[in-house]
Design a protein around this motif. Structure first.
Motif, PDB file in Angstrom:
ATOM      1  N   ARG A 142      -8.205   5.063   1.763  1.00 22.59           N
ATOM      2  CA  ARG A 142      -7.277   6.186   1.728  1.00 22.59           C
ATOM      3  C   ARG A 142      -6.698   6.384   0.331  1.00 22.59           C
ATOM      4  N   ASN A 143      -6.471   5.260  -0.370  1.00 23.43           N
ATOM      5  CA  ASN A 143      -5.961   5.379  -1.725  1.00 23.43           C
ATOM      6  C   ASN A 143      -7.002   5.929  -2.677  1.00 23.43           C
ATOM      7  N   HIS A 153       7.541   3.869  -1.497  1.00 27.09           N
ATOM      8  CA  HIS A 153       8.191   4.545  -2.626  1.00 27.09           C
ATOM      9  C   HIS A 153       9.627   4.939  -2.314  1.00 27.09           C
ATOM     10  N   TYR A 202      -2.015  -4.386  -3.802  1.00 23.22           N
ATOM     11  CA  TYR A 202      -1.888  -4.305  -2.339  1.00 23.22           C
ATOM     12  C   TYR A 202      -3.152  -4.763  -1.622  1.00 23.22           C
ATOM     13  N   VAL A 233      -2.793  12.608   2.795  1.00 23.45           N
ATOM     14  CA  VAL A 233      -3.305  11.318   2.364  1.00 23.45           C
ATOM     15  C   VAL A 233      -2.207  10.476   1.731  1.00 23.45           C
ATOM     16  N   ASP A 234      -1.410  11.097   0.875  1.00 23.34           N
ATOM     17  CA  ASP A 234      -0.455  10.340   0.084  1.00 23.34           C
ATOM     18  C   ASP A 234       0.975  10.829   0.321  1.00 23.34           C
ATOM     19  N   PRO A 235       1.805  10.022   0.992  1.00 28.23           N
ATOM     20  CA  PRO A 235       3.159  10.461   1.306  1.00 28.23           C
ATOM     21  C   PRO A 235       4.009  10.753   0.067  1.00 28.23           C
ATOM     22  N   ARG A 236       3.621  10.140  -1.067  1.00 25.74           N
ATOM     23  CA  ARG A 236       4.425  10.370  -2.271  1.00 25.74           C
ATOM     24  C   ARG A 236       4.299  11.798  -2.766  1.00 25.74           C
ATOM     25  N   ASN A 277       0.851  -1.191   0.000  1.00 28.31           N
ATOM     26  CA  ASN A 277       0.000   0.000   0.000  1.00 28.31           C
ATOM     27  C   ASN A 277       0.891   1.246   0.000  1.00 28.31           C
ATOM     28  N   PRO A 278       0.789   2.086  -1.027  1.00 30.82           N
ATOM     29  CA  PRO A 278       1.709   3.220  -1.141  1.00 30.82           C
ATOM     30  C   PRO A 278       1.539   4.284  -0.067  1.00 30.82           C
ATOM     31  N   VAL A 279       0.402   4.310   0.626  1.00 27.51           N
ATOM     32  CA  VAL A 279       0.170   5.395   1.568  1.00 27.51           C
ATOM     33  C   VAL A 279       0.372   4.979   3.026  1.00 27.51           C
ATOM     34  N   GLN A 280       0.903   3.762   3.236  1.00 28.70           N
ATOM     35  CA  GLN A 280       1.151   3.329   4.614  1.00 28.70           C
ATOM     36  C   GLN A 280       2.628   3.023   4.819  1.00 28.70           C
ATOM     37  N   HIS A 329      -7.170  -0.243   3.524  1.00 33.50           N
ATOM     38  CA  HIS A 329      -6.219   0.028   2.453  1.00 33.50           C
ATOM     39  C   HIS A 329      -6.839   0.730   1.254  1.00 33.50           C
ATOM     40  N   HIS A 375      15.450  20.977  -0.898  1.00 30.34           N
ATOM     41  CA  HIS A 375      14.546  22.069  -0.543  1.00 30.34           C
ATOM     42  C   HIS A 375      14.639  23.120  -1.633  1.00 30.34           C
ATOM     43  N   PRO A 376      13.697  24.069  -1.695  1.00 30.11           N
ATOM     44  CA  PRO A 376      13.604  24.936  -2.874  1.00 30.11           C
ATOM     45  C   PRO A 376      14.898  25.656  -3.235  1.00 30.11           C
ATOM     46  N   PHE A 423       8.242   4.674   3.724  1.00 30.65           N
ATOM     47  CA  PHE A 423       7.130   4.367   2.826  1.00 30.65           C
ATOM     48  C   PHE A 423       7.647   3.537   1.644  1.00 30.65           C
ATOM     49  N   GLN A 435      15.631  15.430  -7.694  1.00 30.10           N
ATOM     50  CA  GLN A 435      14.677  16.200  -6.911  1.00 30.10           C
ATOM     51  C   GLN A 435      15.423  17.071  -5.897  1.00 30.10           C
TER      52      GLN A 435
END
Lengths: 534, 314
Positions: free
Chosen positions: B233-234, A147, B212, B307-310, A98-101, B230, A283-284, A145, A280
């Motif tokens: 949130r996505n 990613h 996932y 919501v999205d760490p990316r 899960n990309p957001v956890q 899961h 910072h700016p 995370f 990337q």
């Protein structure tokens, strides 16, 4: 009693038979290999054991785990088995998390689902398991995370997630197919070590016979939803009783009969090619760091020659191919096609584009799904001022040249299989009679038997049309089969270059040596015995 | 995170400046002289000139623009041409109705759409999914003023649970205020909830097929557990985008509903100001709305990061 026992398992999905009479068993602590090509039913067998078959499917027979029939368990009880007695990891580590956890939360979840009461304790144990699979398990490690991790690291997280509760059996469905060879070797070592240390059985599903040879004790070969042959690795590999097994082995080691067509004259010359991407910013106002994707690369491709380019993901292979194709504007270096210098500032002229065509890894993604094959194959005629009068004839001939039917031109891409689609892509590249075809991982997504036929086709076309290939792949055995010369790329640079045979047998650069070492091979003692080869 | 916030804040200020300039120039080009409108047809040229000077209508436009913007920053929006009272007071009075109404309607929208969309996705292609999709189609197609009238008939005339219209003012207390806003909020929320539920459904459906989710099932989560822990949130990113757009619409687009329920909200004020060529009120109202929209969009951007760490490092 066996740990996991499949007894005449049959699965139907919407009245289509997917699996028929699957019968095999796995002993405690054993590594069992399940091999077969895509669509043979390997994954379905695993999903049946997990109780995760797609909706609309019905299973008959029995799958006994320690004598208890999993198919007879109602879902609430089956749910308690998943993750606790049976762990499973999948092919795509990039999307399996899960990309957001955070990874810590995802590993801890396995524990929380199965009754570990406090979140703190679950996280602590998740940290231990992450450490066990070779990742930092401290607070910072837990808070990362997906990613932020590489493919290999993500697969380690998936493993930690699956083994968090020390299940009796781990089902690994193509666990290393999406990974580089060196990462694959590491993950396979880890799986083997875990099975030994924790007394855990491993059901290893793969299409790669060499991987099975390295890992498994017993193996079953699947074909069209049935097991055609099973036994110890030695039996199956050496005796090859079933015709399909023999075909599979022949295809996996297939080398097309090639005629050397390379001439001395260079057709594509690349000098000092470099390209960098901006990283990337931290910072700016931070310093702008550059990533040198391609770093001072020079080579020459001769007429009718097949030149391989190997390297792991992220080494710059794809950027290099995009620069050569003029799909990306190069920052420095000289590019020369058929004695004509290509300007970096201008888009590539049509005459040069005619000389340079490409076949990508995923043909499905490079076709417009709403166009018929005739229109797809005729696309390169846009590079001419006027479409030739007999363009329909030419499309027919191109399709026939790649082994398809002339009538296939009235179909849509989705009506073809993966191998047929790749043939269409080759027909499209061929129709304008290019001098050079860039094959970017062109056979990587194909099954071994289809790969063998496509390699044959490429060899034939090279002989007939005097084509030069720039063959980009991460798969060293394929490169060995189809190329005259090979370049090894690492971090944007060519670290070794030479005749393919010489490089493969006697690599000079330590990186090439490590790369070759990591490639799984079928050991000599598991090659078929002479009497089996009839 | 600090860099991200600063960057967002700077973008917000820049957007506001550009918007104010565009609004000013566009309304300045509109024909019609507020001074002659205010004084009527028989006004003498001297009186007109005096009024123009008093209203700050003479002088080159950059000067007038600067005066307006400095006023805005200090909270001084100028005097209304028709009402002859400070515009800031007018807007504040109307916002006291429109802002709570918009927030109330948005809360209802989210409360309806989230469960409905998730249930439809979880039971896809079943009767409940087909039924829900049919109802949302109806909710989008139905004119909201007609629905508002039906609500009035049922809840105010027949059942006598809620007032049919008008607003007692917040000084009467929070409960009577909210009671008065309930029917208009429902009327506003229903079409928006229908849209949002459909977005929610398709967004959740997309996550159902993700790898996932399969991993979560393999860990031992139930189908519903995997969906909530899961999938949800996505699925939120496209939903947040729509919520941001809906808030802007609810704040300014409520004029018809305001009229049905006899509420003097912001939409009403703008409508009247436009008919009366009260350009200074129009200008200020539009500016307030622009500010609200940009502020909400900034909040939505920040919510993406939560919501999205990316998305946090961009």
């Amino acid at each position: 009693m066996s740990l996991l026992d499949f007894q005449s398992l049959s699965v139907r999905i919407n009245q289509h038979s997917i699996l028929s009479d699957i019968q095999f068993h796995i002993e405690p602590g054993e590594i069992f290999g399940l091999v077969g090509e895509s669509g043979s039913g390997k994954s379905m067998t695993a999903l049946a054991a997990m109780g995760l078959l797609p909706s609309g499917s019905s299973a008959r027979g029995q799958i006994l785990l320690n004598g208890q029939d999993l198919l007879a368990l109602p879902e609430p009880q089956m749910r308690l088995q998943r993750g606790k007695s049976l762990g499973m990891i999948f092919q795509e580590p990039m999307t399996a998390l899960n990309p957001v956890q955070t990874i810590g939360a995802q590993v801890a979840e396995t524990l929380l689902v199965h009754g570990v009461s406090s979140k703190r304790e679950a996280l602590e144990r998740a940290g231990d398991r992450l450490q066990r699979v070779g990742l930092p398990g401290d607070k910072a490690g837990l808070g990362r995370f997906p990613h932020e991790l590489s493919g290999g690291q993500r697969q380690r997280v998936c493993i930690a997630m699956a083994i968090a509760l020390r299940p009796k059996i781990l089902i690994a469905d193509e666990p290393t197919t999406a990974l580089d060879v060196s990462t694959q070797a590491q993950i396979l070592d880890l799986l083997k070590e875990l099975a030994e240390d924790e007394g855990m059985a491993l059901m290893l599903i793969t299409h790669d016979l060499a991987v099975v040879a390295q890992m498994a004790v017993r193996v079953a070969v699947m074909h069209q939803g049935a097991i055609v042959e099973q036994g110890t690795v030695e039996q199956v590999f050496c005796e090859q009783r079933h015709a399909y097994t023999r075909r599979l082995f022949a295809a996996s080691t297939h080398k097309p009969a090639r005629v050397a067509t390379a001439q001395s004259q260079a057709i594509l010359t690349v000098e000092g090619l470099s390209h960098a991407y901006a990283k990337q910013l931290p910072h700016p106002l931070g310093p702008r760091a550059m990533l040198r994707a391609v770093d001072n690369v020079s080579f020459a491709l001769r007429q009718g020659e097949s030149l391989g380019l190997v390297g792991e993901s992220g080494c710059g292979k794809s950027t290099l191919s995009r620069l050569v194709l003029g799909l990306e504007r190069r920052q420095s270096g000289r590019l020369c096609l058929q004695d004509k210098v290509l300007e970096a500032r201008q888009p590539m002229d049509r005459a040069s584009r005619r000389g340079l065509q490409v076949v990508f890894q995923d043909p499905a993604g490079s076709f417009n799904p709403r166009h018929k094959v005739e229109r797809i194959v005729a696309e390169p005629f846009h590079l001419l001022d006027q479409r030739p009068q007999d363009w329909r004839q030419q499309v027919k001939r191109a399709l026939e040249a790649v082994g398809l039917n002339a009538d296939d031109r009235f179909k849509y891409p989705h009506e073809f299989s993966g191998g047929q689609r790749q043939r269409i892509a080759i027909a499209r590249a061929l129709i304008i009679r290019p001098k050079v075809i860039v094959l970017d991982e062109a056979v990587s997504a194909l099954d071994v038997s289809i790969r063998a036929t496509i390699l044959d086709l490429l060899a034939d076309l090279q002989r007939d049309y005097g084509l030069a290939y720039l063959f980009i792949s991460h798969d060293l055995s394929v490169v060995e089969a189809i190329t005259d010369r090979v370049m090894v790329m690492r971090a944007g640079q060519i670290v070794e270059e030479g005749q393919t045979q010489a490089v493969m047998q006697n690599p000079q650069h330590p990186y090439t040596q490590a790369l070759l070492q990591a490639v799984p091979r079928i050991p000599e003692n598991l090659r078929p015995r002479p009497e089996a080869q009839t | 995170m600090l860099a991200f916030l600063t960057a967002r804040l700077l973008t917000m200020i820049a957007s506001l400046l550009v918007a104010s300039l565009v609004i000013f120039v566009m309304l300045d080009l509109v024909p019609g002289d507020p001074a002659s409108l205010m004084l009527g047809l028989n006004a003498t040229p001297e009186a007109l000139a005096a009024l123009r000077e008093q209203l700050g209508l003479d002088g080159p436009w950059p000067q007038r623009y600067l005066a307006w913007v400095t006023g805005l920053v200090q909270g001084d929006f100028g005097l209304s041409y028709t009402y002859r009272v400070p515009v800031s007071g007018l807007i504040a009075e109307r916002l006291a109705i429109s802002l709570p109404l918009a927030l109330y309607a948005l809360a209802l929208t989210v409360l309806i759409a989230f469960p409905v969309g998730m249930i439809a996705a979880a039971t896809r292609r079943s009767w409940s999914d087909v039924g829900i999709m049919g109802l949302t189609q109806l909710g989008i197609a139905m004119p909201n003023f007609w629905f508002a009238i039906q609500l009035q008939v049922l809840f105010a005339l027949v059942l006598r649970w809620l007032p049919a219209g008008s607003f007692p003012g917040w000084q009467a207390g929070i409960v009577p205020g909210l009671t008065a806003l309930t029917l208009p909020a429902i009327a506003l929320a229903l079409p928006q909830a229908s849209i949002l539920a459909r977005v929610m459904r398709s967004s959740v459906l997309e996550t159902l097929h993700q790898d996932y989710m399969r991993s979560a099932r393999a860990k031992g989560l139930s189908a519903a557990g995997a969906l909530v822990k899961h999938g949800l949130r996505n699925a939120l990113i496209p939903v947040l985008t729509i919520i941001g757009l809906q808030f802007a619409f609810l704040l300014a687009g409520a004029i018809i509903i305001e009229n049905v329920f006899y509420l003097s909200g912001l939409g009403n004020l703008i409508f009247k100001a436009i008919s009366a060529r009260d350009l200074i009120v129009v200008r200020s109202c539009v500016m307030v709305l622009v500010f609200a929209v940009i502020a909400v969009n900034t909040l939505v951007d920040l919510a993406y990061g939560l919501v999205d760490p990316r998305l946090r490092r961009r």
